[in-house]
Write an enzyme that holds these catalytic residues in place. Structure first.
Site, PDB file in Angstrom:
ATOM      1  CD  GLU A  24      -2.639   1.415   2.490  1.00  0.00           C
ATOM      2  OE1 GLU A  24      -3.691   0.757   2.584  1.00  0.00           O
ATOM      3  OE2 GLU A  24      -2.248   2.210   3.388  1.00  0.00           O
ATOM      4  CB  THR A  55      -4.561   5.519   0.520  1.00  0.00           C
ATOM      5  OG1 THR A  55      -3.660   6.620   0.482  1.00  0.00           O
ATOM      6  CG2 THR A  55      -3.897   4.311   1.146  1.00  0.00           C
ATOM      7  CB  ALA A  58     -12.244   9.650   3.962  1.00  0.00           C
ATOM      8  NE  ARG A 114     -18.150   4.717   6.580  1.00  0.00           N
ATOM      9  CZ  ARG A 114     -18.302   4.591   7.877  1.00  0.00           C
ATOM     10  NH1 ARG A 114     -19.483   4.268   8.368  1.00  0.00           N
ATOM     11  NH2 ARG A 114     -17.276   4.769   8.701  1.00  0.00           N
ATOM     12  N   GLY A 115     -14.890   4.896   3.664  1.00  0.00           N
ATOM     13  CA  GLY A 115     -14.104   6.031   4.159  1.00  0.00           C
ATOM     14  C   GLY A 115     -14.570   6.366   5.560  1.00  0.00           C
ATOM     15  CE  LYS A 182     -17.455  -4.661   3.252  1.00  0.00           C
ATOM     16  NZ  LYS A 182     -16.563  -3.617   3.810  1.00  0.00           N
ATOM     17  CD  GLN A 193      -7.877  -0.991   9.658  1.00  0.00           C
ATOM     18  OE1 GLN A 193      -6.732  -0.907   9.186  1.00  0.00           O
ATOM     19  NE2 GLN A 193      -8.778  -0.042   9.529  1.00  0.00           N
TER      20      GLN A 193
HETATM   21  P1  FAD Z   1     -18.460  -0.317   5.197  1.00  0.00           P
HETATM   22  O1  FAD Z   1     -18.247  -1.702   4.754  1.00  0.00           O
HETATM   23  O2  FAD Z   1     -19.501   0.488   4.508  1.00  0.00           O
HETATM   24  O3  FAD Z   1     -18.776  -0.342   6.764  1.00  0.00           O
HETATM   25  C1  FAD Z   1     -18.827   0.861   7.528  1.00  0.00           C
HETATM   26  C2  FAD Z   1     -19.656   0.626   8.790  1.00  0.00           C
HETATM   27  O4  FAD Z   1     -21.018   0.477   8.422  1.00  0.00           O
HETATM   28  C3  FAD Z   1     -19.264  -0.652   9.524  1.00  0.00           C
HETATM   29  O5  FAD Z   1     -19.432  -0.443  10.908  1.00  0.00           O
HETATM   30  C4  FAD Z   1     -20.261  -1.666   9.014  1.00  0.00           C
HETATM   31  O6  FAD Z   1     -20.482  -2.691   9.948  1.00  0.00           O
HETATM   32  C5  FAD Z   1     -21.509  -0.810   8.787  1.00  0.00           C
HETATM   33  N1  FAD Z   1     -22.317  -1.288   7.657  1.00  0.00           N
HETATM   34  C6  FAD Z   1     -21.886  -1.516   6.379  1.00  0.00           C
HETATM   35  N2  FAD Z   1     -22.902  -1.914   5.598  1.00  0.00           N
HETATM   36  C7  FAD Z   1     -23.994  -1.933   6.392  1.00  0.00           C
HETATM   37  C8  FAD Z   1     -25.367  -2.246   6.187  1.00  0.00           C
HETATM   38  N3  FAD Z   1     -25.805  -2.641   4.991  1.00  0.00           N
HETATM   39  N4  FAD Z   1     -26.222  -2.154   7.241  1.00  0.00           N
HETATM   40  C9  FAD Z   1     -25.786  -1.773   8.471  1.00  0.00           C
HETATM   41  N5  FAD Z   1     -24.506  -1.454   8.726  1.00  0.00           N
HETATM   42  C10 FAD Z   1     -23.630  -1.538   7.711  1.00  0.00           C
HETATM   43  N6  FAD Z   1     -10.104   4.999   4.362  1.00  0.00           N
HETATM   44  C11 FAD Z   1      -9.892   6.057   3.527  1.00  0.00           C
HETATM   45  O7  FAD Z   1     -10.442   7.116   3.772  1.00  0.00           O
HETATM   46  N7  FAD Z   1      -9.087   5.962   2.421  1.00  0.00           N
HETATM   47  C12 FAD Z   1      -8.458   4.799   2.095  1.00  0.00           C
HETATM   48  O8  FAD Z   1      -7.741   4.737   1.090  1.00  0.00           O
HETATM   49  C13 FAD Z   1      -8.641   3.663   2.956  1.00  0.00           C
HETATM   50  N8  FAD Z   1      -8.053   2.485   2.674  1.00  0.00           N
HETATM   51  C14 FAD Z   1      -8.322   1.394   3.463  1.00  0.00           C
HETATM   52  C15 FAD Z   1      -7.756   0.150   3.114  1.00  0.00           C
HETATM   53  C16 FAD Z   1      -8.020  -0.976   3.872  1.00  0.00           C
HETATM   54  C17 FAD Z   1      -7.424  -2.306   3.471  1.00  0.00           C
HETATM   55  C18 FAD Z   1      -8.865  -0.874   5.033  1.00  0.00           C
HETATM   56  C19 FAD Z   1      -9.142  -2.086   5.881  1.00  0.00           C
HETATM   57  C20 FAD Z   1      -9.414   0.350   5.391  1.00  0.00           C
HETATM   58  C21 FAD Z   1      -9.161   1.488   4.613  1.00  0.00           C
HETATM   59  N9  FAD Z   1      -9.730   2.727   4.916  1.00  0.00           N
HETATM   60  C22 FAD Z   1      -9.502   3.804   4.097  1.00  0.00           C
HETATM   61  C23 FAD Z   1     -10.518   2.891   6.138  1.00  0.00           C
HETATM   62  C24 FAD Z   1     -12.039   2.655   5.913  1.00  0.00           C
HETATM   63  O9  FAD Z   1     -12.536   3.661   5.051  1.00  0.00           O
HETATM   64  C25 FAD Z   1     -12.716   2.717   7.287  1.00  0.00           C
HETATM   65  O10 FAD Z   1     -12.379   1.582   8.037  1.00  0.00           O
HETATM   66  C26 FAD Z   1     -14.210   2.990   7.294  1.00  0.00           C
HETATM   67  O11 FAD Z   1     -14.598   3.339   8.623  1.00  0.00           O
HETATM   68  C27 FAD Z   1     -15.075   1.816   6.877  1.00  0.00           C
HETATM   69  O12 FAD Z   1     -14.920   1.511   5.559  1.00  0.00           O
HETATM   70  P2  FAD Z   1     -15.590   0.183   4.932  1.00  0.00           P
HETATM   71  O13 FAD Z   1     -15.290   0.200   3.515  1.00  0.00           O
HETATM   72  O14 FAD Z   1     -15.273  -1.004   5.740  1.00  0.00           O
HETATM   73  O15 FAD Z   1     -17.153   0.554   5.159  1.00  0.00           O
END
Ligand code: FAD
Length: 322
Positions: A24, A55, A58, A114-115, A182, A193
């Site tokens: 990354e 990356t 967000a 999601r960010g 997903k 993570q």
């Molecule tokens: P989601 O999968 O949408 O989940 C977010 C929250 O909503 C979780 O608590 C989940 O349980 C809940 N949720 C999801 N879907 C539903 C549903 N249908 N109903 C009810 N609840 C739901 N952040 C950045 O800003 N830029 C980056 O480049 C970046 N890179 C990353 C790379 C990796 C490998 C990882 C692990 C994280 C990265 N992040 C990055 C951080 C990430 O954006 C955060 O962890 C964020 O808080 C959640 O993103 P997600 O895609 O898991 O969201």
């Protein structure tokens, strides 16, 4: 006796799958940072990874630098970029535009996230996508519209997975349900993570497989060499670092000793993940190559032998760049 199966008849099909290697990077924040990033990129390229992820802020704050870095990776290196993209901070129309732009420059892999919500607690802009799942669906729609341009090929869509509970989730079971959702929406693979205890990845794998998640779940591993960085990332991700490791890093007499301890701990963590069935290792580099390469050196991943032509293309490019 039944005839040998296709796999038994072709010995090379029954060999264990090679382990993927990826890194990354984040877009540089200054010209000086860009210069050192390109040194890092050259060093990482020489290890011939399967892809490097870039990356995305967000808030969409680094959109231009992210797209510029991806463009340069495609034009000037042999590396395949995986572009991160977030729902937060962009309208669906803007996101559809960025996805199209990425596909047009040759990107074939997107990590749909999601960010993190803004720290000031401001509500997301009305109409913005709520979850990573919505972004996967948007990517699939844009991909479908460009099907002919892609020769009907598929864009690989990755998502985040959580070995320890996501800070906003009620529990880890909910995280696995979200991962399954997903997958159903079209995710092809997941990257985790950061995690600091080997059993956390193995446990995620068990829970996810039991729930019906079949996509590869690649462990995201950070070199555990910097006390400050481990603490900061642990806070950001809401993951508690291993207190014993923290004590050992704090007690180290000098940076060389700290690095030795951190690299050994990272290698142990990555090896435990491989023992638990990890299909690859994704190294969080923080735009520095030294510790990542130390870890790689000691890991001795079973990697496929690359054709000599590819290796010489990398060497040629590096001579040109120097
Ligand atoms: P989601 O999968 O949408 O989940 C977010 C929250 O909503 C979780 O608590 C989940 O349980 C809940 N949720 C999801 N879907 C539903 C549903 N249908 N109903 C009810 N609840 C739901 N952040 C950045 O800003 N830029 C980056 O480049 C970046 N890179 C990353 C790379 C990796 C490998 C990882 C692990 C994280 C990265 N992040 C990055 C951080 C990430 O954006 C955060 O962890 C964020 O808080 C959640 O993103 P997600 O895609 O898991 O969201």
């Amino acid at each position: 006796m039944s005839p040998p199966s296709l796999i038994e008849a072709h010995s090379n099909l029954s060999e264990t799958a090679p382990v993927a290697l990826s890194y990354e990077l984040f877009p540089p924040r200054s010209p000086a940072a860009a210069e050192s990033l390109w040194t890092t990129i050259g060093e990482l390229e020489s290890t011939d990874p399967d892809y490097v992820s870039v990356t995305y802020g967000a808030s969409g704050s680094n959109r231009d630098t992210a797209v510029e870095l991806i463009n340069r990776l495609i034009l000037e290196t042999t590396l395949r970029p995986l572009a991160h993209l977030t729902c937060v901070g962009n309208t669906p129309e803007e996101l559809a535009g960025i996805i199209g732009e990425l596909l047009d420059v040759g990107v074939r892999g997107i990590l749909a996230l999601r960010g993190d919500e803004p720290k000031d607690g401001a509500a997301p802009a009305s109409g913005s996508l709520r979850y990573a799942q919505d972004l996967i669906e948007l990517i699939r729609r844009v991909e479908q519209r460009r099907s002919a341009l892609l020769c009907a090929g598929k864009v690989a869509v990755g998502v985040a997975a959580y070995p320890t509970r996501h800070p906003e989730s009620p529990n880890e079971a909910h995280d696995v349900e979200v991962l399954l959702a997903k997958q159903r929406s079209g995710a092809d693979f997941a990257i985790t993570q950061v995690f600091f205890h080997s059993e956390q990845y193995a446990d995620l794998m068990t829970r996810a497989r039991r729930a019906g998640v079949t996509i590869p779940i690649i462990p995201g591993v950070m070199p555990l060499t910097s006390l400050r960085r481990v603490t900061r990332l642990g806070e950001l991700a809401g993951v508690a670092p291993d207190p014993r490791l923290m004590e050992r890093l704090a007690a180290a007499d000098n940076d060389i000793e700290r690095r030795r301890i951190g690299v050994a701990a990272t290698v142990d963590l990555a090896n435990a993940a491989l023992d638990a069935g990890a299909p690859g290792i994704h190294l969080y580099t923080f735009n520095e190559h030294a510790c990542a390469l130390d870890v790689l050196d000691k890991l001795a991943l079973p990697r496929p032998a690359r054709p000599a032509s590819r290796l010489s293309a990398i060497a040629r490019r590096q001579v040109l760049a120097s």
